[in-house]
Design a protein around this motif. Structure first.
Motif, PDB file in Angstrom:
ATOM      1  N   TYR A  91       8.810 -36.987 -96.308  1.00 57.74           N
ATOM      2  CA  TYR A  91       9.882 -37.020 -97.303  1.00 57.74           C
ATOM      3  C   TYR A  91       9.445 -36.387 -98.622  1.00 57.74           C
ATOM      4  N   ASP A  92       8.168 -36.575 -98.981  1.00 54.54           N
ATOM      5  CA  ASP A  92       7.665 -35.945-100.204  1.00 54.54           C
ATOM      6  C   ASP A  92       7.712 -34.423-100.098  1.00 54.54           C
ATOM      7  N   LEU A  93       7.499 -33.910 -98.898  1.00 57.51           N
ATOM      8  CA  LEU A  93       7.530 -32.460 -98.696  1.00 57.51           C
ATOM      9  C   LEU A  93       8.952 -31.908 -98.697  1.00 57.51           C
ATOM     10  N   GLY A  94       9.940 -32.795 -98.524  1.00 55.82           N
ATOM     11  CA  GLY A  94      11.324 -32.346 -98.627  1.00 55.82           C
ATOM     12  C   GLY A  94      12.132 -32.391 -97.352  1.00 55.82           C
ATOM     13  N   CYS A  95      11.685 -33.166 -96.351  1.00 52.36           N
ATOM     14  CA  CYS A  95      12.533 -33.289 -95.158  1.00 52.36           C
ATOM     15  C   CYS A  95      13.737 -34.172 -95.498  1.00 52.36           C
ATOM     16  N   CYS A  96      14.821 -34.007 -94.757  1.00 49.68           N
ATOM     17  CA  CYS A  96      16.014 -34.813 -95.019  1.00 49.68           C
ATOM     18  C   CYS A  96      16.150 -35.975 -94.039  1.00 49.68           C
ATOM     19  N   ASP A  97      15.337 -35.959 -92.962  1.00 49.48           N
ATOM     20  CA  ASP A  97      15.446 -37.032 -91.979  1.00 49.48           C
ATOM     21  C   ASP A  97      14.200 -37.023 -91.100  1.00 49.48           C
ATOM     22  N   TYR A  98      14.020 -38.141 -90.394  1.00 49.09           N
ATOM     23  CA  TYR A  98      12.879 -38.355 -89.517  1.00 49.09           C
ATOM     24  C   TYR A  98      13.407 -38.989 -88.242  1.00 49.09           C
ATOM     25  N   ILE A  99      13.018 -38.513 -87.090  1.00 49.43           N
ATOM     26  CA  ILE A  99      13.391 -39.182 -85.849  1.00 49.43           C
ATOM     27  C   ILE A  99      12.130 -39.383 -85.021  1.00 49.43           C
ATOM     28  N   LYS A 100      11.875 -40.623 -84.630  1.00 48.89           N
ATOM     29  CA  LYS A 100      10.623 -40.970 -83.954  1.00 48.89           C
ATOM     30  C   LYS A 100      10.773 -40.904 -82.441  1.00 48.89           C
ATOM     31  N   LYS A 101       9.779 -40.342 -81.806  1.00 50.95           N
ATOM     32  CA  LYS A 101       9.731 -40.313 -80.343  1.00 50.95           C
ATOM     33  C   LYS A 101       9.299 -41.675 -79.825  1.00 50.95           C
ATOM     34  N   PRO A 102       9.810 -42.093 -78.676  1.00 48.96           N
ATOM     35  CA  PRO A 102      10.889 -41.460 -77.907  1.00 48.96           C
ATOM     36  C   PRO A 102      12.246 -41.778 -78.534  1.00 48.96           C
ATOM     37  N   PHE A 103      13.214 -40.897 -78.319  1.00 47.56           N
ATOM     38  CA  PHE A 103      14.539 -41.118 -78.884  1.00 47.56           C
ATOM     39  C   PHE A 103      15.592 -40.684 -77.884  1.00 47.56           C
ATOM     40  N   ASP A 104      16.795 -41.191 -78.100  1.00 47.89           N
ATOM     41  CA  ASP A 104      17.936 -40.794 -77.268  1.00 47.89           C
ATOM     42  C   ASP A 104      18.459 -39.463 -77.786  1.00 47.89           C
ATOM     43  N   LEU A 105      18.722 -38.527 -76.907  1.00 44.47           N
ATOM     44  CA  LEU A 105      19.194 -37.208 -77.327  1.00 44.47           C
ATOM     45  C   LEU A 105      20.517 -37.294 -78.090  1.00 44.47           C
ATOM     46  N   LYS A 106      21.327 -38.287 -77.760  1.00 40.55           N
ATOM     47  CA  LYS A 106      22.590 -38.449 -78.489  1.00 40.55           C
ATOM     48  C   LYS A 106      22.323 -38.804 -79.950  1.00 40.55           C
ATOM     49  N   GLU A 107      21.246 -39.579 -80.184  1.00 42.91           N
ATOM     50  CA  GLU A 107      20.888 -39.923 -81.554  1.00 42.91           C
ATOM     51  C   GLU A 107      20.490 -38.661 -82.323  1.00 42.91           C
ATOM     52  N   LEU A 108      19.724 -37.801 -81.675  1.00 43.33           N
ATOM     53  CA  LEU A 108      19.333 -36.547 -82.324  1.00 43.33           C
ATOM     54  C   LEU A 108      20.559 -35.714 -82.654  1.00 43.33           C
ATOM     55  N   VAL A 112      21.530 -34.419 -86.361  1.00 41.46           N
ATOM     56  CA  VAL A 112      21.693 -32.992 -86.643  1.00 41.46           C
ATOM     57  C   VAL A 112      23.044 -32.735 -87.310  1.00 41.46           C
ATOM     58  N   ALA A 113      24.093 -33.304 -86.743  1.00 41.91           N
ATOM     59  CA  ALA A 113      25.432 -33.113 -87.307  1.00 41.91           C
ATOM     60  C   ALA A 113      25.512 -33.657 -88.732  1.00 41.91           C
ATOM     61  N   SER A 114      24.874 -34.802 -88.971  1.00 43.49           N
ATOM     62  CA  SER A 114      24.893 -35.412 -90.300  1.00 43.49           C
ATOM     63  C   SER A 114      24.147 -34.543 -91.312  1.00 43.49           C
ATOM     64  N   ALA A 115      22.985 -34.022 -90.925  1.00 44.46           N
ATOM     65  CA  ALA A 115      22.196 -33.186 -91.835  1.00 44.46           C
ATOM     66  C   ALA A 115      22.930 -31.908 -92.189  1.00 44.46           C
ATOM     67  N   LEU A 116      23.588 -31.294 -91.215  1.00 42.65           N
ATOM     68  CA  LEU A 116      24.326 -30.061 -91.460  1.00 42.65           C
ATOM     69  C   LEU A 116      25.546 -30.310 -92.346  1.00 42.65           C
ATOM     70  N   LYS A 117      26.206 -31.440 -92.138  1.00 50.35           N
ATOM     71  CA  LYS A 117      27.365 -31.773 -92.962  1.00 50.35           C
ATOM     72  C   LYS A 117      26.947 -31.996 -94.412  1.00 50.35           C
ATOM     73  N   LEU A 118      25.858 -32.718 -94.628  1.00 49.67           N
ATOM     74  CA  LEU A 118      25.370 -32.987 -95.979  1.00 49.67           C
ATOM     75  C   LEU A 118      24.963 -31.690 -96.668  1.00 49.67           C
ATOM     76  N   ALA A 119      24.296 -30.798 -95.926  1.00 45.32           N
ATOM     77  CA  ALA A 119      23.874 -29.516 -96.495  1.00 45.32           C
ATOM     78  C   ALA A 119      25.080 -28.683 -96.889  1.00 45.32           C
ATOM     79  N   SER A 120      26.132 -28.748 -96.084  1.00 41.84           N
ATOM     80  CA  SER A 120      27.347 -27.996 -96.373  1.00 41.84           C
ATOM     81  C   SER A 120      28.008 -28.498 -97.651  1.00 41.84           C
ATOM     82  N   LEU A 121      28.032 -29.816 -97.840  1.00 39.25           N
ATOM     83  CA  LEU A 121      28.627 -30.390 -99.050  1.00 39.25           C
ATOM     84  C   LEU A 121      27.838 -29.985-100.285  1.00 39.25           C
TER      85      LEU A 121
END
Length: 218
Positions: A91-108, A112-121
Motif C-alpha cells: 500500500y505504501d508503494l501505491g497499490c489500490c488493492d490486495y488479494i491473498k492466495k488462494p482466492f475465488d476467481l469471482k472475487e478477483l 478488478v471491476a471495482s478498481a477500474l470503476k474507481l480509477a475511471s471516477l
C-alpha cells in the motif's frame, strides 16, 4: 479495458486470463517481472495485476520503479504473502488493492471491476470541460478538442494551466511571467507565447482584456 497480468504459476495465470477475457477485458500475461515492466513502458494499461514473488524483478520492485517514474496505473497485488509488513509495503508503494492466495476467481473479478470503476471516477475528476469541444486534463496537462490531443510546447502548457487555474478571471502579464519564468522576461515574449497558444485554440477561447491582461472564458 487493457490489463497486464504478472503471475509465474502457469495454471493460475491461464485461469485468470481466461476469466478476464471472458468478461471482455484485453489481457497481456507475463511470468517474469522484467518482461512485464518492459511491456508497461511500451504500452498503456488500465490495470496491473501483479504477483509479488516472480522471476526477474519482483512485484514490489516493479511497482516502486513505476511510481518513481510517475506511472500511476491502478495496481492489485496477487500474493500468498500474509505478513502485515508485506501488506503495508504494498500500500505504501501505491497499490489500490490486495488479494491473498488462494482466492475465488469471482472475487478477483469483482475486485478488478471495482478498481477500474474507481480509477475511471478519479480520471473524470481531473477533466475540465471547456467551450467549443475542448477539455483539459489537470493531471496530465493535456488539452484535447473533440477527443483529439492538441500539441503544445512546455511554455504553452504552463500558460494554459495558469489560465485554467484562473478561468473566467483576468490573468495579467505579470502573473504569467511569475508563473512560467519566475524571473524577468521581456513582456513582448509573453505576447508572442500567448499568440502562439491562441493560434492553436478557438479564437474566442482566450480574450484580450485591453490594458489589463487576458481571460479564459469557461
Amino acid at each position: 479495458m487493457k490489463i497486464l497480468l504478472l503471475e509465474d504459476e502457469y495454471a493460475l495465470r491461464k485461469s485468470i486470463k481466461e476469466l478476464l477475457e471472458d468478461s471482455g477485458y484485453i489481457v497481456d500475461e507475463y511470468s517474469n517481472g522484467q518482461e512485464a515492466i518492459e511491456a508497461i513502458y511500451n504500452s498503456k494499461y488500465d490495470l496491473l495485476l501483479l504477483d509479488v514473488n516472480v522471476p526477474g524483478i519482483n512485484g514490489f520492485e516493479l511497482l516502486e520503479n513505476l511510481r518513481k517514474n510517475n506511472i500511476d496505473t491502478p495496481t492489485i497485488f496477487i500474493t500468498s504473502l500474509t505478513e502485515i509488513d508485506s501488506l503495508e509495503r504494498g500500500y505504501d508503494l501505491g497499490c489500490c488493492d490486495y488479494i491473498k492466495k488462494p482466492f475465488d476467481l469471482k472475487e478477483l473479478k469483482l475486485r478488478v471491476a471495482s478498481a477500474l470503476k474507481l480509477a475511471s471516477l478519479k480520471t473524470k475528476e481531473d477533466i475540465i470541460e471547456l467551450p467549443e469541444g475542448y477539455s483539459y486534463n489537470t493531471k496530465c496537462f493535456t488539452l484535447t478538442k473533440d477527443g483529439k490531443e492538441i500539441t503544445l510546447s512546455k511554455t504553452e502548457k504552463m500558460i494554459l494551466d495558469l489560465f485554467i487555474k484562473h478561468k473566467n478571471q483576468v490573468v495579467t502579464p505579470e502573473m504569467i511571467i511569475e508563473y512560467v519564468w519566475e524571473d524577468f522576461v521581456d513582456p513582448a515574449n509573453v505576447r508572442v507565447q500567448i499568440n502562439n497558444l491562441r493560434k492553436k485554440l478557438d479564437k474566442n477561447l482566450i480574450k484580450n482584456i485591453r490594458g489589463i491582461g487576458y481571460k479564459l472564458e469557461a
